[in-house]
Design an enzyme around this catalytic site. Structure first.
Site, PDB file in Angstrom:
ATOM      1  N   HIS A  88     -21.151  55.506  -3.609  1.00 20.25           N
ATOM      2  CA  HIS A  88     -20.773  56.903  -3.836  1.00 20.25           C
ATOM      3  C   HIS A  88     -21.906  57.784  -3.327  1.00 20.25           C
ATOM      4  CE1 HIS A  88     -18.116  59.725  -5.967  1.00 20.25           C
ATOM      5  NE2 HIS A  88     -19.224  60.395  -6.284  1.00 20.25           N
ATOM      6  N   HIS A  98     -20.662  63.022 -10.971  1.00 29.25           N
ATOM      7  CA  HIS A  98     -20.059  63.891 -11.994  1.00 29.25           C
ATOM      8  C   HIS A  98     -19.573  63.072 -13.192  1.00 29.25           C
ATOM      9  CE1 HIS A  98     -20.127  67.542  -9.554  1.00 29.25           C
ATOM     10  NE2 HIS A  98     -19.681  66.826  -8.523  1.00 29.25           N
TER      11      HIS A  98
END
Length: 265
Positions: A145, A59
């Site tokens: 991540h 994001h």
């Protein structure tokens, strides 16, 4: 994660940096702004609280002002295997107040992710070769991540002996497997979120529950605003080798068991 998570960092970090004698602090901020990305204003607030490096994630650019701000703020990095045309950098060598060099690398996984990102392992390899642990870097932090615990674990073993710490982020749930791998790299599958744990991975419970039960959306996901737990991992490294000599999960405030570098708080 949202306002609650930002508040936990801003409230606790200045004191903990002194009490725990922290030389360098990395915070993943990709959900800090309403759960969707990181804004310039919120990034500045976290950096002012004592964060030395902010990382992003899948994001990374949900908040459009980050497209420009990341080019002006070297303390923010995005995933190293993001689109080649993306602004910013995925790895950076920082210097602590004591003059030690810390390399921070963030990389996105591929398994179960909604978008296809380039190979994380080759990207990590290039960064580790250019700044070897014990050479150009006194310490190396690799943040993986991604969704899959197996991919995070594979990254830990891939970097073993070449990084001080490999830590996973993204799933918002802290894991209990903090350890030092055989080659001297500290590892934790997921650091967990800084946010309200009376929630569904940081979001108010009603809308996620409705979608699971009925399969139908009715409203937006909204970050939970109760008291947050600041979750993370503490690592102490050997000055000569940069390898880990101690690792411990961190939980401060909120609902989870409170722990610090020396055990329960």
């Amino acid at each position: 994660m949202g306002r609650a998570g930002r508040g936990a960092i801003i409230d606790h970090l200045p004191r903990l940096k002194t009490e725990w004698e922290l030389d360098f602090v990395v915070v993943n901020g990709e959900n800090a702004t309403s759960g969707h990305g990181l804004s310039k204003t919120h990034a500045e607030a976290l950096l002012a609280a004592g964060v030395d490096c902010l990382t992003l994630g899948d994001h990374a650019f949900d908040q459009r002002d980050m497209l420009q701000f990341i080019e002006r703020e070297p303390r923010i990095i995005r995933p190293i295997n993001y689109a080649k045309t993306a602004p910013g950098h995925g790895a950076r060598l920082f210097e602590t107040k004591a003059g030690k060099k810390v390399l921070v690398i963030q990389v996105l996984g591929q398994v179960f992710m909604k978008r296809a990102f380039s190979d994380p392992f080759s990207a990590i390899e290039l960064a580790l070769r250019s700044h070897p642990l014990g050479g150009k870097a006194d310490a190396v932090v690799v943040e993986m991540h991604c969704e899959a615990t197996s991919e995070k674990m594979a990254t830990g073993h891939y970097c073993d002996g070449r990084a001080s710490l490999v830590v996973g982020t993204h799933t918002h749930v802290p894991t209990g497997d903090a350890q030092i791998l055989p080659g001297g790299t500290a590892y934790l599958t997921d650091a967990g979120m800084c946010g309200d744990y009376n929630s569904v991975i940081g979001m108010e419970k009603d809308e996620p529950l409705r979608r699971f039960i009925t399969g139908m959306p009715k409203g937006r996901f909204v970050p939970a605003r109760g008291e947050a737990t600041m979750s993370g991992v503490f690592v102490e490294t050997d000055d000569a080798t940069g390898k880990a000599s101690r690792v411990a999960p961190i939980r401060v405030g909120g609902r989870l068991l409170q722990t610090g570098p020396d055990g329960p708080l």
